[in-house]
Design a protein around this motif. Structure first.
Motif, PDB file in Angstrom:
ATOM      1  N   THR A  84       1.552  -5.653   9.434  1.00 13.08           N
ATOM      2  CA  THR A  84       0.327  -5.578   8.741  1.00 13.08           C
ATOM      3  C   THR A  84       0.323  -5.337   7.202  1.00 13.08           C
ATOM      4  N   GLY A  85       1.456  -5.161   6.712  1.00 16.44           N
ATOM      5  CA  GLY A  85       1.680  -5.112   5.218  1.00 16.44           C
ATOM      6  C   GLY A  85       2.832  -4.526   4.923  1.00 16.44           C
ATOM      7  N   ARG A  86       3.091  -3.992   3.530  1.00 18.20           N
ATOM      8  CA  ARG A  86       4.207  -3.229   3.362  1.00 18.20           C
ATOM      9  C   ARG A  86       3.755  -1.878   2.417  1.00 18.20           C
ATOM     10  N   LEU A  87       4.679  -0.766   2.918  1.00 23.02           N
ATOM     11  CA  LEU A  87       4.503   0.507   2.327  1.00 23.02           C
ATOM     12  C   LEU A  87       5.409   0.792   1.584  1.00 23.02           C
ATOM     13  N   VAL A  88       4.858   1.619   0.387  1.00 26.94           N
ATOM     14  CA  VAL A  88       5.901   2.217  -0.598  1.00 26.94           C
ATOM     15  C   VAL A  88       5.512   3.523  -0.861  1.00 26.94           C
ATOM     16  N   ASP A  89       6.350   4.458  -1.487  1.00 18.71           N
ATOM     17  CA  ASP A  89       5.933   5.704  -1.757  1.00 18.71           C
ATOM     18  C   ASP A  89       4.906   5.675  -2.974  1.00 18.71           C
ATOM     19  N   PHE A  90       3.987   6.382  -2.619  1.00 17.09           N
ATOM     20  CA  PHE A  90       2.682   6.429  -3.593  1.00 17.09           C
ATOM     21  C   PHE A  90       3.427   6.887  -4.909  1.00 17.09           C
ATOM     22  N   ALA A  93       0.716  -1.337   0.085  1.00 13.60           N
ATOM     23  CA  ALA A  93       0.032  -0.162  -0.142  1.00 13.60           C
ATOM     24  C   ALA A  93       0.819   1.371   0.084  1.00 13.60           C
ATOM     25  N   SER A  94       0.152   2.274  -0.395  1.00  6.98           N
ATOM     26  CA  SER A  94       0.992   3.413  -0.422  1.00  6.98           C
ATOM     27  C   SER A  94       1.202   4.258   1.168  1.00  6.98           C
ATOM     28  N   ASP A  95       2.256   4.716   1.188  1.00  6.35           N
ATOM     29  CA  ASP A  95       3.001   5.156   2.566  1.00  6.35           C
ATOM     30  C   ASP A  95       2.169   6.651   2.664  1.00  6.35           C
ATOM     31  N   THR A  96       1.099   6.683   3.111  1.00  5.11           N
ATOM     32  CA  THR A  96       0.113   7.843   3.176  1.00  5.11           C
ATOM     33  C   THR A  96      -0.588   7.905   4.407  1.00  5.11           C
ATOM     34  N   ALA A  97      -0.826   8.936   4.988  1.00 11.72           N
ATOM     35  CA  ALA A  97      -1.471   9.155   6.390  1.00 11.72           C
ATOM     36  C   ALA A  97      -2.608   8.406   6.493  1.00 11.72           C
ATOM     37  N   PRO A  98      -3.675   8.150   5.787  1.00 12.02           N
ATOM     38  CA  PRO A  98      -4.911   7.357   6.087  1.00 12.02           C
ATOM     39  C   PRO A  98      -4.387   5.951   6.320  1.00 12.02           C
ATOM     40  N   VAL A  99      -3.362   5.360   5.433  1.00 10.10           N
ATOM     41  CA  VAL A  99      -3.055   4.056   5.186  1.00 10.10           C
ATOM     42  C   VAL A  99      -2.451   3.479   6.465  1.00 10.10           C
ATOM     43  N   ARG A 100      -1.339   4.669   7.124  1.00  9.51           N
ATOM     44  CA  ARG A 100      -0.618   3.977   7.887  1.00  9.51           C
ATOM     45  C   ARG A 100      -1.399   3.907   9.176  1.00  9.51           C
TER      46      ARG A 100
END
Length: 420
Positions: free
Chosen positions: A352-358, A337-344
């Motif tokens: 619970t997942g992996r984050l990447v730059d949108f 998922a995107s590393d954006t505020a609502p996702v975090r």
């Protein structure tokens, strides 16, 4: 207790709460545009209100949004007044005020307690505005002014409502400090008894009739409508390299052709086709055959798609968090998922997942490939994702009891003073 729900597309976010309150013996009524005739739905009396269209109005473009809200509010006011004339008196009004319908209900029932569903307050600064430089307006000084005007409806409700409810902290925290203390953060809830893994799931593709199972390498991506606000353009830009690197992957893309949020595409075009056209000449036909646009699909089929997913991709601007992410987590899908505020708020890096730059399709592709090559990591992340949903977002054990408590606390508040 008499409880009145206001939602133009009822039940919407209130589909579980309204039914639960009716089951507890309360008299539950809803006013909505969704029906044309009075109806009863799972113990809830559902009544229509209708809009009388007015032609010839000349408006400043920044006021079009408010005009539509006042139009709905006037129509809802007339329906409410007819209810009052029939002797109806709500103790509590629960409104999704975002469409303006509840603007004049205090004039009909001045002593009713009102709770509002606080979906979003429109902030005029970065990253809520101009997050994506690719889609900035021509005059960046103008856009904050227009956005501020969109909050007129919010501000008019702050003096009327005794309490608010918001599904996530991110959404609640967009609201001003003057009203934020009145907002309880309680999610709508995920029915984890229904939204759960199924290792035997089968999913038939409409084209060709191929049946996919958990043995297939399936990558899923979901938007209500395929558009930039939900990262469709970033996902499409990742596809050429992703398909090359994963020669057995099947990519399932779910969503409509319209626009839910943000700017509309150029006249006569769709965002879906714009970004297909951008990448198509870099994707060989045999790879493109593994990309499946499902459109909008029935909910049962949607859940089967998530259960099938070996890896689910979720991208979003700083905006309202999609139910689909939580539903994917509840099915034990591995998430990138995107590393954006609502996702975090729900995805913790490598737990619970992996984050990447949108904005980095190459990083997105690399993370997808890394997880597809690591079954143990996928299973660990998927189990943790579902556990997080069970612990924090489960409908029956967590969210619905909290929602009911919120309604009962609202009902126990002192009645608003009569207007002078």
């Amino acid at each position: 207790m008499n409880i009145l729900f206001i939602h133009q597309n009822f039940p919407g976010q209130f589909k579980h709460l309204a039914v639960a309150l009716a089951a507890r013996g309360h008299s539950v009524t809803a006013l909505t545009l969704r029906v044309k005739e009075p109806a009863t739905w799972r113990g809830v009396r559902v009544l229509p209100y209708t809009i009388q269209r007015k032609g010839g109005q000349q408006l400043h473009p920044w006021l079009v949004d408010m005009d539509s809200k006042v139009t709905r509010a006037e129509a809802c006011f007339h329906a409410a007044r007819r209810l009052r004339e029939q002797g109806y008196q709500p103790d509590v009004i629960i409104a999704h005020h975002g469409w303006g319908e509840s603007l004049f209900l205090r004039d009909v029932w001045p002593r009713a307690r009102m709770g509002i569903y606080c979906e979003l307050y429109h902030l005029a600064g970065y990253p809520h505005l101009n997050f994506d430089p690719e889609f900035r307006g021509r005059d960046e000084a103008i856009e904050p002014l227009r956005i501020r005007m969109k909050n007129l409806n919010n501000h008019l409700h702050f003096d009327m409502a005794q309490a608010g409810i918001s599904p996530t902290r991110f959404q609640a925290d967009t609201f001003p400090a003057t009203f934020r203390p009145e907002i309880s953060v309680i999610h709508d809830g995920i029915d984890t008894g229904q939204v759960k893994p199924d290792p035997e799931v089968r999913f038939e593709l409409e084209e060709g009739g191929r049946v996919l199972t958990r043995d297939d390498e399936v990558i899923t991506f979901v938007n209500r409508n395929l558009e930039p606000y939900r990262g469709y353009h970033i996902f499409m830009r990742a596809l050429p390299e992703l398909l090359r690197a994963r020669p057995k992957a099947q990519v399932l893309i779910t969503g409509g052709d319209g626009t839910s949020y943000g700017a509309k595409p150029p006249e006569g075009k769709t965002w879906k086709q714009i970004f297909i056209d951008e990448v198509r000449d870099r994707i060989p036909d045999e790879d493109w055959a593994r990309v499946h646009f499902l459109g909008r699909i029935p909910y049962a089929r949607f859940l089967d798609m998530l259960r099938l997913s070996r890896l689910h991709v979720y991208l979003t601007y700083p905006f309202v968090l999609s139910w689909s992410l939580l539903e994917a987590m509840a099915t034990e899908a591995a998430i990138v998922a995107s590393d954006t505020a609502p996702v975090r708020e729900v995805i913790e890096q490598d737990r619970t997942g992996r984050l990447v730059d949108f904005f980095d399709p190459d990083a997105l592709t690399a993370e997808i490939c890394a997880l597809l090559d690591d079954r143990a990591a996928r299973e660990r992340l998927g189990r943790a994702a579902r556990a997080h949903i069970l612990e924090n977002y489960d409908l029956g054990r967590i969210c619905l009891p909290r929602q009911i408590d919120w309604v009962e606390r609202l009902a126990a508040m002192p009645a608003p003073p009569l207007p002078e």
